[in-house]
Design an enzyme around this catalytic site. Structure first.
Site, PDB file in Angstrom:
ATOM      1  CB  THR A 121      -2.700  21.984 -17.415  1.00 33.79           C
ATOM      2  OG1 THR A 121      -1.779  23.053 -17.608  1.00 33.79           O
ATOM      3  CG2 THR A 121      -3.157  21.482 -18.790  1.00 33.79           C
ATOM      4  CG  ASP A 295     -13.094   4.993  22.089  1.00 30.51           C
ATOM      5  OD1 ASP A 295     -12.132   4.352  21.617  1.00 30.51           O
ATOM      6  OD2 ASP A 295     -13.218   6.216  21.956  1.00 30.51           O
ATOM      7  CE  LYS A 297      -9.211   6.658  21.574  1.00 34.67           C
ATOM      8  NZ  LYS A 297     -10.557   6.919  22.087  1.00 34.67           N
ATOM      9  CG  ASP A 300      -0.224  -2.868  29.091  1.00 36.96           C
ATOM     10  OD1 ASP A 300       0.888  -3.429  28.970  1.00 36.96           O
ATOM     11  OD2 ASP A 300      -0.556  -2.199  30.082  1.00 36.96           O
ATOM     12  NE  ARG A 425     -16.582  17.534  22.755  1.00 36.09           N
ATOM     13  CZ  ARG A 425     -15.339  17.934  22.914  1.00 36.09           C
ATOM     14  NH1 ARG A 425     -15.069  19.016  23.621  1.00 36.09           N
ATOM     15  NH2 ARG A 425     -14.341  17.261  22.379  1.00 36.09           N
TER      16      ARG A 425
END
Length: 459
Positions: A121, A295, A297, A300, A425
């Site tokens: 609906t 990058d 990441k 720790d 890529r």
């Protein structure tokens, strides 16, 4: 199987549509009422219905089938049995005990799920269901519906980029019933008048613009990213996953005029020397006006992250404008990143990643509250107080066979309200990286502009 018309008339005998005066859940009085649940009580009809629905679909596109609870559950089950496509079950609400799961069944992140609905609906319930399914890191591209009430729901979903396949619509079945003498001309006219007067209008949700975000942010790196995007008419971040200094500098030179940032993995450069790698890279970045995103990441405790950030051969603190960091170490682990922006890893684009919905929820709490965090990396929508960086964007491929899942610029800007696309890529593996960068820049910017256009959805 009998013809589609004959099949509908068989279904109609089960009392699936009633005509008269009915008050709907919305409070609107309708001249017809649709209830397709009786179809589940006739095995032959249910089997034929499943096959009619499957015939409309490109079945190779789907890994899973899910019926919207509750009326569509037996339909989805029958479709699964006929097609051998695995079934998952969505609960209306998660259990308060046991696993507390909203989605039951065996599935993997990144799989494409076909949604099955009995009646559409307004489409609002489907929008909510899609959000819940996608929250489990499943993708939804297609919805199959038995009956469209023609009140705007199909148009709403299509405006959001979903393909909606409908077996019947109310005008079509009224025509069949008028032809067979089940409905009078006056009744059909009354239904047509009702449909004309009860088209549900929706104002499509739009994203916050770069200008609005620029006015609302205080972080210097956020401001520089947004200003660069507006100046260059680009939201493209190129990922330089190359392994030599020569490749890194050559790529930066080629794509530099077209990107807002270059994303590096500096520890994969096999011949890294600060003077020969970083100094010329900074010069190229300054000349072509793009930022440097390392990058790394980080993942720790705070003390170790601070040493990784400021010390060693890479001295990331001396040259990176912003860095990526996991938030698994907690709020205080991010305190060391004082002179850069931090992009929190909220979700990853690889198939089978452990960044579950509950993890993302906790990660976002840290990201939203920490002053060093400017945004998040995610395949899901995040609060617009943060900048959203979306990896896994590729115009040509659907995956790489190693778990990487790709999205198009149109999808991530329209559906996720992405701020910046990260392309790897699709650019650095291209025969002509500069031409590819120009293509992604253009596609990304057009997708962003289109996501700003507010549309009124009206059937």
């Amino acid at each position: 199987m009998e013809s589609k018309k004959e099949f509908f008339l068989e279904c109609y005998k089960l009392g699936i549509i009633k005509f008269g005066r009915f008050t709907l859940k919305s409070g609107i009085e309708s001249p017809f009422y649709v209830d397709l649940r009786p179809l589940a009580s006739d095995p032959k009809i249910l089997k034929n219905l499943a096959n009619y629905l499957l015939e409309m679909l490109p079945l190779d596109n789907f890994d899973l089938i899910c019926g919207v609870p509750y009326a569509a559950l037996p339909m989805a089950t029958a479709m699964s049995l006929e097609s051998y496509i695995p079934l998952i079950i969505k609960r209306k609400e998660a259990k308060s005990y046991g696993t507390k799961k909203l989605i039951e069944g065996i599935y993997q992140k990144g799989q494409n799920c076909l949604l099955v609905e009995d009646v559409i609906t307004s489409g609002k319930s489907l929008v909510e269901t899609i959000a819940e399914v996608e929250q489990e890191d499943l993708k939804v591209s297609d919805i199959v519906v038995v009956l469209d009430r023609e009140q705007g729901g199909k148009q709403l979903l299509e405006s959001k980029g979903y393909r909606v396949h409908t077996l019947f619509n109310i005008s079509e079945v009224c025509g069949i019933l008028q032809e067979t003498g089940e409905l009078s001309d006056e009744e059909v006219a009354r239904i047509q008048d009702f449909l004309l007067g009860n088209h549900i209008q929706f104002e499509e949700e739009t994203r916050v613009s770069y200008e609005q975000k620029l006015n609302n942010t205080q972080h210097s790196v956020s401001r520089k990213l947004l200003e660069t995007a507006l100046s260059k008419k680009s939201n493209l971040i190129a990922s330089a996953d190359v392994t030599t200094t020569q490749e890194l500098l050559a790529l930066a030179e080629k794509v530099g005029p077209h990107i807002i940032a270059l994303k590096t993995h500096i520890d994969i450069i096999s011949d890294f020397e600060y003077e020969k790698t970083i100094i010329p890279l900074k010069e190229i970045a300054a000349r072509h006006q793009f930022l440097l995103m390392e990058d790394r990441k980080f993942a720790d405790i705070g003390n170790t992250q601070e040493l990784q950030f400021t010390s060693g051969v890479f001295k990331i603190t001396d040259w990176a404008d912003f860095v990526t960091s996991q938030v698994i170490g907690g709020f205080e682990s991010l305190d060391c990143f004082k002179n850069v922006g931090v992009v929190a890893i909220v979700g990853m684009s690889s198939k089978g990643a452990l960044t579950t919905a509950s993890y993302r929820e906790e990660a976002l709490k840290v990201a939203l509250s920490h002053p060093n965090v400017i945004g998040g990396v995610s395949q899901n929508k995040i609060p617009e107080d943060l900048l959203l960086f979306t990896p896994g964007v590729n115009l040509a491929d659907s995956g790489d066979g190693k778990g990487q899942q790709y999205n198009t610029p149109e999808h991530v800007f329209k559906t996720l309200h992405t701020d910046f696309i990260i392309v790897g890529r699709g650019i650095y593996k291209s025969d002509d990286p500069e031409a590819s960068a120009i293509t992604y820049k253009t596609e990304g910017w057009n997708a962003y502009i289109n996501s700003l256009i507010k549309k009124t959805i009206q059937s």
